[in-house]
Design an enzyme around this catalytic site. Structure first.
Site, mmCIF file in Angstrom:
data_model
loop_
_atom_site.group_PDB
_atom_site.id
_atom_site.type_symbol
_atom_site.label_atom_id
_atom_site.label_comp_id
_atom_site.label_asym_id
_atom_site.label_seq_id
_atom_site.Cartn_x
_atom_site.Cartn_y
_atom_site.Cartn_z
ATOM 1 C CB VAL A 123 -0.959 0.006 1.219
ATOM 2 C CG1 VAL A 123 -1.803 1.291 1.215
ATOM 3 C CG2 VAL A 123 -1.861 -1.222 1.221
ATOM 4 C CG HIS A 133 -11.272 -0.484 8.878
ATOM 5 N ND1 HIS A 133 -10.709 -1.190 9.927
ATOM 6 C CD2 HIS A 133 -10.547 -0.841 7.781
ATOM 7 C CE1 HIS A 133 -9.719 -1.935 9.461
ATOM 8 N NE2 HIS A 133 -9.611 -1.735 8.161
ATOM 9 C CG LEU A 134 -15.382 3.484 4.639
ATOM 10 C CD1 LEU A 134 -16.024 4.744 4.035
ATOM 11 C CD2 LEU A 134 -16.330 2.297 4.452
ATOM 12 N N GLY A 135 -10.920 1.600 3.895
ATOM 13 C CA GLY A 135 -9.799 1.481 2.964
ATOM 14 C C GLY A 135 -9.977 0.389 1.926
ATOM 15 C CB ALA A 136 -10.308 -3.194 2.184
ATOM 16 C CG ASP A 138 9.422 -0.727 5.081
ATOM 17 O OD1 ASP A 138 10.042 -1.550 5.786
ATOM 18 O OD2 ASP A 138 8.359 -0.999 4.493
ATOM 19 C CB ALA A 142 -1.633 1.475 8.737
ATOM 20 N NE ARG A 143 -5.619 -3.659 11.052
ATOM 21 C CZ ARG A 143 -6.048 -3.632 9.781
ATOM 22 N NH1 ARG A 143 -6.188 -2.475 9.150
ATOM 23 N NH2 ARG A 143 -6.357 -4.749 9.158
ATOM 24 C CD GLU A 176 -11.102 -0.145 13.125
ATOM 25 O OE1 GLU A 176 -11.590 -1.079 12.470
ATOM 26 O OE2 GLU A 176 -10.145 0.517 12.728
ATOM 27 C CG ASP A 200 -10.164 3.862 6.635
ATOM 28 O OD1 ASP A 200 -11.385 4.138 6.622
ATOM 29 O OD2 ASP A 200 -9.702 2.785 6.206
HETATM 30 N N1 LIG Z 1 -7.740 0.643 5.994
HETATM 31 C C1 LIG Z 1 -7.892 -0.472 5.337
HETATM 32 O O1 LIG Z 1 -9.006 -0.884 5.024
HETATM 33 C C2 LIG Z 1 -6.705 -1.260 4.950
HETATM 34 C C3 LIG Z 1 -5.621 -1.282 5.756
HETATM 35 N N2 LIG Z 1 -4.517 -2.002 5.414
HETATM 36 C C4 LIG Z 1 -3.404 -1.966 6.323
HETATM 37 O O2 LIG Z 1 -2.335 -1.314 5.699
HETATM 38 C C5 LIG Z 1 -1.109 -1.803 6.207
HETATM 39 C C6 LIG Z 1 -0.157 -2.105 5.070
HETATM 40 O O3 LIG Z 1 -0.678 -3.096 4.220
HETATM 41 P P1 LIG Z 1 0.228 -3.669 3.035
HETATM 42 O O4 LIG Z 1 0.942 -2.565 2.373
HETATM 43 O O5 LIG Z 1 -0.640 -4.540 2.209
HETATM 44 O O6 LIG Z 1 1.247 -4.547 3.856
HETATM 45 P P2 LIG Z 1 2.749 -4.888 3.471
HETATM 46 O O7 LIG Z 1 3.117 -6.021 4.319
HETATM 47 O O8 LIG Z 1 2.882 -5.028 1.995
HETATM 48 O O9 LIG Z 1 3.563 -3.597 3.916
HETATM 49 C C7 LIG Z 1 3.813 -3.265 5.231
HETATM 50 C C8 LIG Z 1 5.189 -2.640 5.275
HETATM 51 O O10 LIG Z 1 5.415 -2.123 6.576
HETATM 52 C C9 LIG Z 1 6.782 -2.287 6.838
HETATM 53 N N3 LIG Z 1 7.085 -2.148 8.254
HETATM 54 C C10 LIG Z 1 7.044 -3.078 9.234
HETATM 55 N N4 LIG Z 1 7.450 -2.533 10.390
HETATM 56 C C11 LIG Z 1 7.744 -1.246 10.135
HETATM 57 C C12 LIG Z 1 8.218 -0.182 10.942
HETATM 58 N N5 LIG Z 1 8.459 -0.338 12.224
HETATM 59 N N6 LIG Z 1 8.425 1.005 10.349
HETATM 60 C C13 LIG Z 1 8.187 1.185 9.028
HETATM 61 N N7 LIG Z 1 7.744 0.207 8.225
HETATM 62 C C14 LIG Z 1 7.524 -0.987 8.779
HETATM 63 C C15 LIG Z 1 7.087 -3.643 6.280
HETATM 64 O O11 LIG Z 1 8.473 -3.792 6.039
HETATM 65 C C16 LIG Z 1 6.293 -3.636 5.001
HETATM 66 O O12 LIG Z 1 7.097 -3.209 3.906
HETATM 67 C C17 LIG Z 1 -1.479 -3.014 7.062
HETATM 68 O O13 LIG Z 1 -1.556 -2.598 8.410
HETATM 69 C C18 LIG Z 1 -2.852 -3.344 6.620
HETATM 70 O O14 LIG Z 1 -3.566 -4.000 7.589
HETATM 71 C C19 LIG Z 1 -4.453 -2.706 4.252
HETATM 72 C C20 LIG Z 1 -5.516 -2.736 3.408
HETATM 73 C C21 LIG Z 1 -6.760 -2.042 3.703
HETATM 74 O O1 LIG Z 2 -7.063 -5.604 4.675
HETATM 75 C C1 LIG Z 2 -6.924 -4.934 5.688
HETATM 76 O O2 LIG Z 2 -5.922 -4.964 6.414
HETATM 77 C C2 LIG Z 2 -8.004 -4.054 6.092
HETATM 78 O O3 LIG Z 2 -7.830 -3.290 7.001
HETATM 79 C C3 LIG Z 2 -9.309 -4.178 5.443
HETATM 80 O O4 LIG Z 2 -10.191 -4.534 6.458
HETATM 81 P P1 LIG Z 2 -11.649 -5.041 6.122
HETATM 82 O O5 LIG Z 2 -11.497 -6.332 5.413
HETATM 83 O O6 LIG Z 2 -12.271 -3.998 5.241
HETATM 84 O O7 LIG Z 2 -12.315 -5.178 7.436
#
Ligand SMILES: NC(=O)C1=CN([C@@H]2O[C@H](COP(=O)(O)OP(=O)(O)OC[C@H]3O[C@@H](n4cnc5c(N)ncnc54)[C@H](O)[C@@H]3O)[C@@H](O)[C@H]2O)C=CC1
Ligand SMILES: O=C(O)C(=O)COP(=O)(O)O
Length: 605
Positions: free
Chosen positions: A213, A341-344, A232, A292-293, A322, A317
């Site tokens: 992301v 929490h609408l990201g996805a 990162d 993210a979270r 939650e 988000d």
């Molecule tokens: N709001 C939403 O609906 C959504 C939220 N997310 C959240 O977004 C976040 C990222 O997702 P992705 O990019 O798919 O995961 P990913 O695993 O591809 O990327 C996460 C990155 O964070 C890095 N990381 C780990 N510890 C770290 C630190 N201390 N400092 C800096 N970077 C660090 C990792 O090396 C990795 O490159 C996750 O928390 C995921 O749950 C993802 C999709 C939808």
């Molecule tokens: O994929 C993630 O990490 C998300 O945060 C998306 O969450 P959701 O499936 O929309 O509840």
């Protein structure tokens, strides 16, 4: 063989060849060898089977049951229904979830369901797969899943773009006060001066977490004319360079940023990574986006930073809790833009995620590879197919070795030697180690070992597995020449199984795709590892094979293989006899009474 009746085992992840290190939450996949019963001859093994028996709890032929606890896209549900009974029960309380789970083989959730230890405990061993329809697995207790041998898979790619787009949407909406102005206008207020925004072009955006992301957000922000830096600790600099992003330290990112966007997972080391101390290192008037979270921000510290003006605005988000409480200060803060929490949550992402997770769950239930496994190692399919017969060999050697221990317990130190002409980096032994562990532990306990829990279970039982490589000259065409399993500091019920250095020692090779036992103690033998095995030590004299063979024949026990290994002619020899059926006690007694037989043991494979 129907998936529902296939026995299954899982295999471990790639680690250095040093110890039975515990599994860490990283991508993996599980496998088990094809059934090793007579009904499925080893010769027919063409690939390894993944994790779980689809029939767990369901009986032969029964369809597995998948509990879908949160809304899942229709295409994913369709895929699931082709293979399983699907129970869509949303908004379950923890208690209801725990009650239902004992009837389910798989569970699919999004971020709204907490899958804690109590869920795995309540499943009483039936739950084989948890599918997370999204990326973040912080709502799943991975340690508990691993301990219970339950595979966790996620859908790591299908919502990446949706999350990145939402991050960019929040970034722009925050900078131009879109949400606040919209609410004001709907309330009848035309406030053009109040909602003057800030520009994005030329500003510095710090992306914290440069994964899937984060890098998509960076790419888009570059398109908006922003200067993008990223922090990162695990990202590759060349990947960042390729999209014109400079990787910097955490403090440098905080100090330089006009905007900060968070994209790291919530883990113990990222929890509250933006806290009072971090806010103090930022430029005054910084703006923060979090898709993210919630837990990566100390929310109370953010409220303080917003109130003091150190942080000008935030767009969130995600929240620690939650849905957030009605009086949550961030949600109500006038400088904060929020979404639930609408990201996805795009049509496209939800269809993609549903398909991605359904495929992973069905695959895992069928015993296939789970490329999106989170708590077991990922092993490429070509490696798996090459290792398949060695995986079977590994389990059988473990099983044989432990049955040779007198007392059947007390195994603490196991040395595994892999002899191969391949370079050490070119041989992934995680699967082999898991299967040896399975072979060692299952005959002496009621624990089901699979790829997920093998290392954990060995560690828990105090079994140290030391792996050693012997690099052979010659063609590296075969992944392995032989595997030797040695158990130290134990006595054997078959003294001839002890090596010269005092360990129980068995060694095997794969011949024409079939695992063979080739050495017991210091005796060379050659018997295919099918059915069961009788090992006898006798005085080396003519007629022994016939004498033992005719005793077995009297009870209609079919001998599949026989081999005699001796140290010197007319001295001692060890005879290895493969049998299709288990001889009864009377037959075994008769073998023991043959005068030239000094000791013998019956081993189940
Ligand atoms: N709001 C939403 O609906 C959504 C939220 N997310 C959240 O977004 C976040 C990222 O997702 P992705 O990019 O798919 O995961 P990913 O695993 O591809 O990327 C996460 C990155 O964070 C890095 N990381 C780990 N510890 C770290 C630190 N201390 N400092 C800096 N970077 C660090 C990792 O090396 C990795 O490159 C996750 O928390 C995921 O749950 C993802 C999709 C939808
Ligand atoms: O994929 C993630 O990490 C998300 O945060 C998306 O969450 P959701 O499936 O929309 O509840």
């Amino acid at each position: 063989m129907a998936a529902s009746t296939a026995p299954s085992h899982l295999l471990p992840r790639p680690t250095p060849l040093s110890s039975s290190s515990s599994l860490s939450p990283h991508r993996f996949l599980l496998l088990s060898p094809s059934p090793s019963s007579a009904a499925a001859p080893l010769r027919r093994i063409s690939r390894l089977r993944l994790v779980a028996s689809a029939a767990a709890g369901g009986g032969a032929g029964a369809k597995p049951t998948v509990l879908v606890a949160e809304k899942l896209g229709a295409a994913g549900l369709e895929l699931l229904r082709e293979f399983a009974n699907v129970d869509c029960s949303y908004n379950l309380t923890q208690e209801e979830l725990c009650t239902k789970i004992s009837l389910c083989d798989a569970l699919i959730v999004r971020s709204g369901t907490k899958v804690g230890r109590e869920v795995f405990e309540s499943s009483k061993g039936r739950l084989r797969v948890v599918g997370r329809a999204g990326v973040g697995i912080d709502n799943v207790d991975l340690a508990a899943a691993t301990e219970h041998g339950c595979l966790v898979v996620n859908a790591p790619t299908a919502n990446t773009v949706a999350a990145a787009e939402h991050g960019v949407a929040l970034l722009a909406a925050m900078a131009r006060n879109v949400a606040q102005a919209d609410a004001a206008l709907k309330a009848g207020k035309w406030q053009r001066n109040k909602y003057v925004g800030v520009s994005l072009v030329g500003k510095t955006l710090a992306v914290l977490g440069f994964g899937k992301v984060g890098s998509e957000v960076a790419r888009r922000a570059k398109g908006l004319g922003m200067h993008v830096i990223a922090h990162d600790p695990y990202a590759a600099a060349d990947r960042a360079r390729a999209i014109g992003v400079e990787l910097v330290s955490f403090d440098e990112a905080l100090a330089a940023a006009d905007f900060i966007s968070l994209h790291m997972p919530l883990t113990p080391s990222t929890s509250k990574i933006l806290n009072d101390e971090a806010f103090a290192k930022m430029k005054k008037g910084v703006r923060i986006v979090n898709v993210a979270r919630g837990g990566v921000i100390d929310e109370e510290a953010l409220v303080r930073a917003l109130d003091s003006g150190n942080v000008a605005q935030a767009a969130l988000d995600v929240f620690t809790e939650e849905p957030p409480a009605a009086d949550n200060k961030l949600v109500l803060h006038e400088n904060v833009t929020v979404t639930p929490h609408l990201g996805a949550s795009t049509v496209e992402a939800q269809e993609g995620v549903a398909i991605e997770v359904a495929e992973a769950v069905v695959g895992a239930l069928k015993g296939e590879l789970a490329a999106t496994a989170v708590n077991a190692p990922m092993v490429p399919a070509e490696v798996l197919s090459e290792l398949a017969p060695f995986v079977v060999l590994a389990e059988k050697l473990g099983k044989l070795a432990v049955q040779l221990v007198s007392g059947g317990s007390g195994v603490k130190s196991v040395k595994v030697t892999y002899a191969s002409a391949r370079a050490p980096d070119d041989l992934d032994t995680r699967l082999l180690r898991a299967m040896i562990t399975k072979g060692l532990i299952e005959p002496i306990s009621s624990v089901f070992i699979n790829l997920v829990n093998a290392d954990f279970t060995a560690k828990q039982r105090g079994i140290r597995i030391i792996e050693e490589r012997v690099v052979l000259d010659g063609s590296p065409e075969n992944p392995l020449e032989f595997i030797q399993v040695q158990i130290a500091n134990v006595e054997s019920k078959f003294a001839s199984a002890m090596s010269e250095t005092g360990e129980i020692s068995v060694e095997g090779r794969v011949k024409d795709g079939i695992p063979h036992l080739t050495k017991v103690g210091s005796f060379q033998v050659d018997v295919s590892l099918e059915g069961s095995l009788i090992l006898c030590r006798q005085v080396d004299q003519p007629g022994m094979i016939g004498t033992v063979g005719s005793i077995l024949g009297e009870q209609n026990v079919n001998v599949s293989f026989m081999s005699v290994g001796r140290i010197a002619p007319r001295k001692h020899a060890v005879m290895a006899i493969g049998v299709d059926e288990q001889p009864n006690a009377e037959t075994l007694k008769k073998i023991g009474q043959i005068p030239a037989i000094e000791e013998f043991v019956f081993l189940k494979l």
